[in-house]
Each structure stands twice: as structure tokens, then as C-alpha cells.
Design a protein around this motif. Structure first.
Motif, mmCIF file in Angstrom:
data_model
loop_
_atom_site.group_PDB
_atom_site.id
_atom_site.type_symbol
_atom_site.label_atom_id
_atom_site.label_comp_id
_atom_site.label_asym_id
_atom_site.label_seq_id
_atom_site.Cartn_x
_atom_site.Cartn_y
_atom_site.Cartn_z
ATOM 1 N N GLN A 61 37.129 31.247 44.599
ATOM 2 C CA GLN A 61 35.938 31.431 45.427
ATOM 3 C C GLN A 61 36.076 32.689 46.288
ATOM 4 O O GLN A 61 35.129 33.458 46.428
ATOM 5 C CB GLN A 61 35.711 30.212 46.330
ATOM 6 N N GLN A 64 35.659 35.629 44.068
ATOM 7 C CA GLN A 64 34.248 35.771 43.715
ATOM 8 C C GLN A 64 33.478 36.388 44.878
ATOM 9 O O GLN A 64 32.645 37.271 44.686
ATOM 10 C CB GLN A 64 33.650 34.406 43.333
ATOM 11 N N ASP A 68 31.618 39.923 44.856
ATOM 12 C CA ASP A 68 30.216 40.076 45.257
ATOM 13 C C ASP A 68 30.084 41.129 46.354
ATOM 14 O O ASP A 68 29.180 41.969 46.317
ATOM 15 C CB ASP A 68 29.640 38.746 45.744
#
Length: 166
Positions: A61, A64, A68
Motif C-alpha cells: 500500500q 502504491q 501514485d
């Protein structure tokens, strides 16, 4: 069931109870701890694997989110670069237009100056030619007027008359 009760022997029952108790004692003494240790080890291994999986999930996470964030930053940087390139292009175009305008104005002024110079030269030439023509015409007229004596006297009288009138 009745046969079971008839065949019951208290000595055999006591012996089987003692064997069972010894067997339980031996199991508790020698096998219970290793079995419990292996169960605890297995439990700990499963718990560690679950913790590792949870940590990996959290790390994924985070990665990620970092991806992003980097993607957003890259897009923003790309947009800034494109905007800067557009501004540079527009500035170059406006500078070129301005320079062309300045050059055009300069050329127009030079052309106007050349035209004015040519016009003055032409006017001077025309004045010179008109003066020459006027002198030539006057000379011819005076020659003609002065060729005849009667006309000479009349011209002198007219001139004297004009002088008195003024």
C-alpha cells in the motif's frame, strides 16, 4: 450388556486402570511437552507468517501510494514543462512579430525618406527646368518685342506707366 456385567473382574479392572494411569503419566512426562512445543512452534510460525503478510500488504500500500505520488509529480512536472514550452514558443513568436514590425517600420521609413528625397530632387529639377523654360520664353518674347522699335517704345512706356501706378 448383561454379559459384560457378568464377566466383570475387579482385579482386571484395577490392572487396566493402573496401566492406563502409567500410560497417561508417561505420555505427560515424555510426549506432552514436545507435542505442545511443536503446536506452539506451529502457532508461532502461522502468526509470524500472518504478520509478515500484513506487513507486506502495508508495504505494498505504501509503495502504491508512493507510485501514485510520483506519477502525480511526473504529470505535474510534464504539464509545467509543456506550459513553459508554450510560453517560450509564444514569446518567440511575439518577439519575431515585433522584430518584423520594427524592421518593416524601418524599411517604410527608409522608403519614405527615399521617396521624399526623390520628390525633392524631382521638384528641384522641375523648378530648374521651369526657370530655364521661363527664361527662354522671356528671352524669345523680349527679342520679339525689342525687334521692332515702335514696340520697344511702347513697352518702355508701359513699364514706366506701371511703375508710376505702383
Amino acid at each position: 450388556m448383561e454379559q459384560l456385567i457378568n464377566d466383570f473382574s475387579p482385579g482386571l479392572f484395577a490392572m487396566q486402570t493402573i496401566i492406563m494411569l502409567v500410560l497417561i503419566f508417561l505420555m505427560v512426562k515424555f510426549a506432552w511437552k514436545p507435542i505442545m512445543n511443536s503446536i506452539e512452534d506451529r502457532e508461532k510460525g502461522i502468526k509470524d507468517a500472518l504478520d509478515a503478510a500484513e506487513n507486506a500488504r502495508k508495504e505494498m500500500q505504501n509503495l502504491q501510494a508512493d507510485n501514485d505520488k510520483l506519477l502525480k509529480e511526473a504529470r505535474a512536472e510534464r504539464e509545467a514543462m509543456l506550459k513553459e514550452a508554450r510560453e517560450i514558443k509564444e514569446k518567440m513568436i511575439s518577439d519575431a512579430k515585433e522584430q518584423a514590425q520594427v524592421e518593416g517600420d524601418k524599411m517604410i521609413k527608409q522608403a519614405q525618406a527615399a521617396i521624399e528625397s526623390e520628390k525633392k530632387a524631382a521638384m528641384a529639377d522641375i523648378k530648374s527646368q521651369v526657370a530655364t523654360l521661363s527664361v527662354d520664353i522671356a528671352e524669345k518674347v523680349i527679342k520679339e518685342e525689342l525687334a521692332n522699335k515702335d514696340k520697344q517704345l511702347k513697352l518702355v512706356e508701359n513699364m514706366l506707366g506701371d511703375i508710376k501706378l505702383n
